[in-house]
Design a protein around this motif. Structure first.
Motif, PDB file in Angstrom:
ATOM      1  N   GLY A 126       0.875  -1.177   0.000  1.00 53.17           N
ATOM      2  CA  GLY A 126       0.000   0.000   0.000  1.00 53.17           C
ATOM      3  C   GLY A 126       0.901   1.213   0.000  1.00 53.17           C
ATOM      4  O   GLY A 126       2.128   1.061   0.119  1.00 53.17           O
ATOM      5  N   PRO A 127       0.357   2.414  -0.140  1.00 45.31           N
ATOM      6  CA  PRO A 127       1.216   3.594  -0.114  1.00 45.31           C
ATOM      7  C   PRO A 127       2.109   3.582   1.129  1.00 45.31           C
ATOM      8  O   PRO A 127       1.630   3.342   2.241  1.00 45.31           O
ATOM      9  N   GLY A 128       3.431   3.729   0.911  1.00 44.28           N
ATOM     10  CA  GLY A 128       4.361   3.804   2.038  1.00 44.28           C
ATOM     11  C   GLY A 128       4.810   2.466   2.586  1.00 44.28           C
ATOM     12  O   GLY A 128       5.619   2.414   3.520  1.00 44.28           O
ATOM     13  N   ARG A 129       4.298   1.355   2.016  1.00 43.03           N
ATOM     14  CA  ARG A 129       4.657   0.049   2.597  1.00 43.03           C
ATOM     15  C   ARG A 129       5.064  -0.951   1.518  1.00 43.03           C
ATOM     16  O   ARG A 129       4.303  -1.230   0.583  1.00 43.03           O
ATOM     17  N   ALA A 145       8.379   6.744   2.196  1.00 53.80           N
ATOM     18  CA  ALA A 145       7.465   7.873   1.958  1.00 53.80           C
ATOM     19  C   ALA A 145       6.948   7.814   0.519  1.00 53.80           C
ATOM     20  O   ALA A 145       5.795   8.139   0.247  1.00 53.80           O
ATOM     21  N   HIS A 146       7.836   7.405  -0.398  1.00 56.25           N
ATOM     22  CA  HIS A 146       7.461   7.303  -1.813  1.00 56.25           C
ATOM     23  C   HIS A 146       7.933   5.955  -2.353  1.00 56.25           C
ATOM     24  O   HIS A 146       9.021   5.508  -2.017  1.00 56.25           O
ATOM     25  N   ALA A 294       1.851  -5.992  -6.634  1.00 55.31           N
ATOM     26  CA  ALA A 294       1.164  -5.254  -5.568  1.00 55.31           C
ATOM     27  C   ALA A 294       0.126  -6.158  -4.920  1.00 55.31           C
ATOM     28  O   ALA A 294      -0.513  -6.974  -5.593  1.00 55.31           O
ATOM     29  N   ASP A 295      -0.031  -6.018  -3.618  1.00 54.22           N
ATOM     30  CA  ASP A 295      -1.099  -6.714  -2.915  1.00 54.22           C
ATOM     31  C   ASP A 295      -2.429  -6.223  -3.491  1.00 54.22           C
ATOM     32  O   ASP A 295      -2.638  -5.004  -3.599  1.00 54.22           O
ATOM     33  N   PRO A 296      -3.345  -7.132  -3.870  1.00 54.58           N
ATOM     34  CA  PRO A 296      -4.618  -6.682  -4.439  1.00 54.58           C
ATOM     35  C   PRO A 296      -5.324  -5.659  -3.548  1.00 54.58           C
ATOM     36  O   PRO A 296      -5.985  -4.743  -4.037  1.00 54.58           O
ATOM     37  N   ALA A 297      -5.115  -5.792  -2.240  1.00 52.64           N
ATOM     38  CA  ALA A 297      -5.778  -4.867  -1.304  1.00 52.64           C
ATOM     39  C   ALA A 297      -5.282  -3.432  -1.487  1.00 52.64           C
ATOM     40  O   ALA A 297      -5.971  -2.479  -1.103  1.00 52.64           O
ATOM     41  N   ASN A 320       1.592   8.880  -3.717  1.00 52.35           N
ATOM     42  CA  ASN A 320       3.035   8.660  -3.485  1.00 52.35           C
ATOM     43  C   ASN A 320       3.557   7.343  -4.062  1.00 52.35           C
ATOM     44  O   ASN A 320       4.573   6.816  -3.604  1.00 52.35           O
ATOM     45  N   VAL A 321       2.844   6.796  -5.022  1.00 47.07           N
ATOM     46  CA  VAL A 321       3.323   5.584  -5.711  1.00 47.07           C
ATOM     47  C   VAL A 321       3.431   5.901  -7.195  1.00 47.07           C
ATOM     48  O   VAL A 321       2.466   6.382  -7.810  1.00 47.07           O
ATOM     49  N   TYR A 322       4.602   5.654  -7.744  1.00 47.69           N
ATOM     50  CA  TYR A 322       4.896   5.987  -9.143  1.00 47.69           C
ATOM     51  C   TYR A 322       5.310   4.714  -9.878  1.00 47.69           C
ATOM     52  O   TYR A 322       5.712   3.731  -9.254  1.00 47.69           O
ATOM     53  N   ALA A 323       5.222   4.738 -11.203  1.00 47.54           N
ATOM     54  CA  ALA A 323       5.677   3.580 -11.993  1.00 47.54           C
ATOM     55  C   ALA A 323       6.352   4.090 -13.262  1.00 47.54           C
ATOM     56  O   ALA A 323       5.880   5.059 -13.875  1.00 47.54           O
ATOM     57  N   VAL A 324       7.453   3.442 -13.625  1.00 48.91           N
ATOM     58  CA  VAL A 324       8.286   3.926 -14.737  1.00 48.91           C
ATOM     59  C   VAL A 324       8.783   2.760 -15.598  1.00 48.91           C
ATOM     60  O   VAL A 324       8.760   1.608 -15.172  1.00 48.91           O
TER      61      VAL A 324
END
Ligand code: FAD
Ligand code: AMP
Length: 484
Positions: A126-129, A145-146, A294-297, A320-324
């Protein structure tokens, strides 16, 4: 949580490692999680590009080019080298050494920039984890954090030709042959198929490329594509267009064990056909590695083809989640991912960096190379934009003639109303580097006149770029201009 970072990057291919380094340069406490590992359990950085993509393929292309020159071109220079021989094991050892130097180089850059390398499989909770899993099942959660997702891509497999890593291989297997196959089949006349087909063809394989589409290299305009097809065919690649592979079987007792069946659209009366090979390379494209990322949750948005959905700045639907890189829309190219990595890092630092997706150079590293950027003539015509073109052949370049390397051409496309350069296609020696002159010019909004008025060194291959700009304006010097 045992560890906390400002930024955690998952994946250390060109998109991920560049993002991590730039984040660290900008003062973020950064970690990069990579699952690829060396026998000593240390992470191996660099991803597809350094380990099984751009770099090893170029190492083999360069060796095979030298070998081919020795066999077929040296005599023209008066060099008596005879037929020589290729030591495939030595060629592979050199390739592996180059790969090792570069992957170690990334490790060195991580150390120098204080990026923490973490070995393991990263998963967004999840965001941050982020969870980091080990092959023995151990799991650790780290905080960030990101998060920047950069898990890249993998070869697409197709049911008619299951990869067995012995007779039927993907691009990774094609970089590891231990001898030169007598008869080699390649499925897919894309960048990877043409590069790998060329490697083994130059070393002596009889190469057949089976391509389902009727058009060769659809990203090029038809004039340039025809020229490229002519050159590759003359080099000995048997490129069958409209040939859709439908099945295969392997019979080890046959002289050429892999039997491929395909529909030949260009020869309908005869219907299905068969061809036999010693090895078959499946090069039908790549797909993003997003399953299990990613966890589906967490609710990360992924589209129907497996790409993580992002906006123009590579932000996902999660805060705070990015993909490149290859994991997201756009061309699957190392430099595109690198620029996205830089963009995300700099935007985290409050800068307004953007990627110019309209100007991503593409290159096929055959010899001659094929390189293109911007829009081509056919595209402009379809958009109803009036354009002028400037075509200049390498055969008219003194430097190309001196080097005995005269295949190819430059085609510059210019918007008629503004004289602004809209795109460029180059087939020729060093096409990637020649094209880049135009890409830089285009970034500055240059006109054909800007290039025409620039002084180029003589004799240099870059003069073909100069002459193409002059030709677009109707006054090339080293060819007779067509009346307008
Ligand atoms: P990748 O390079 O695929 O890296 C992703 C990394 O993430 C890998 O190291 C993987 O192990 C890791 N990873 C994945 N999931 C996880 C996870 N859950 N946890 C931890 N780590 C994970 N492009 C060019 O621009 N020029 C070329 O000349 C060129 N030649 C090529 C030749 C071949 C034969 C091939 C196959 C590709 C070539 N490409 C070329 C394409 C280029 O390799 C890719 O565009 C580029 O590698 C994409 O970079 P990336 O960082 O997005 O992903
Ligand atoms: P690229 O996506 O540029 O790597 O190119 C892959 C190529 O493989 C494309 O041009 C596809 O048309 C081609 N291709 C995909 N499936 C098949 C198939 N079954 N038979 C022949 N060619 C194929």
């Amino acid at each position: 949580m045992s560890k906390e970072f400002d930024v955690v990057v998952i994946g250390s291919g060109p998109a991920g490692y560049v993002a991590a380094i730039r984040c660290a340069q900008l003062g973020f406490n950064t970690a990069c999680v990579e699952q690829w590992r060396a026998p000593d359990d240390q992470p191996v950085y660099g991803g597809t590009c350094l380990n099984v993509g751009c770099i090893p393929s170029k190492a083999l292309l360069d060796t095979s080019h030298k070998f081919h020159e020795m066999r077929h071109r040296f005599a023209d220079h008066g060099i008596e080298a005879g037929q020589g021989a290729i030591d495939v094991a030595a060629m592979m050892a050199r390739k592996n050494k180059v790969v090792g130097q570069l992957t170690q180089g990334v490790a060195g850059l991580f150390r120098g920039n204080k990026v923490t390398g973490i070995s393991g499989k990263g998963r967004l909770l999840g965001p941050g984890r982020v969870e980091v899993g080990q092959p023995n099942g151990e799991k650790e959660e780290i905080g960030a954090a990101h998060v920047i997702l950069a898990s890249g891509s993998e070869p697409i497999a197709i049911p008619p030709t299951p990869v067995d890593d012995a007779f039927i291989v993907d691009s990774t297997g094609a970089l590891e042959f231990d001898s030169v196959p007598q008869k080699l089949g390649v499925i897919g006349a894309g960048v990877i198929g043409l590069e790998l087909g060329s490697v083994w063809s130059r070393l002596g394989s009889e190469v057949t490329v089976l391509e389902a589409l009727d058009d060769f290299l659809p990203a090029l305009d038809r004039q340039t594509a025809r020229e490229a097809l002519k050159i590759f065919t003359r080099q000995g690649l048997d490129i069958k267009l409209g040939a859709r592979v439908e099945g295969s079987r392997v019979n080890k007792r046959r002289k050429h064990p892999v039997v491929v069946s395909y529909q030949d659209a260009q020869d309908k009366e005869k219907g299905g056909k068969e061809a036999s090979f010693d090895k078959l390379i499946v090069a039908v494209g790549r797909r993003p590695v997003s399953a299990g990322l990613a966890d589906p949750a967490a609710g990360l948005a992924i589209d129907g083809r497996g790409f993580v959905e992002v906006d123009a700045f590579c932000a996902t639907n999660l805060p705070n989640v990015y993909a490149v890189g290859d994991l997201v829309r756009g061309p699957m190219l190392a430099h595109k991912g690198m620029e996205e990595g830089v963009m995300v890092a700099e935007r985290l630092a409050g800068k307004k960096t953007q990627v110019n997706y309209a100007l991503v150079p593409s290159v096929i590293y055959t010899h001659p190379e094929v390189a293109w950027a911007g829009k081509n003539e056919d595209e402009l015509k379809q958009e109803g934009i009036e354009c002028a073109t400037g075509v200049f052949s390498f055969a008219a370049s003194g430097r190309a003639l001196a080097a005995h390397d005269t295949d190819g051409m430059v085609k510059l496309v210019v918007e008629k109303a503004t004289d602004r350069i809209a795109g460029c296609q180059v087939i020729g020696a060093s096409a990637a580097d020649l094209l880049q002159q135009i890409v830089i010019a285009m970034e500055f909004g240059a006109s054909a006149e800007d290039i025409a008025l620039t002084m180029f060194p003589h004799p240099a291959l870059s003069e073909v770029v100069h002459e193409s700009a002059l030709a677009a304006r109707g006054h090339a010097i080293h060819k007779v201009n067509r009346k307008r």
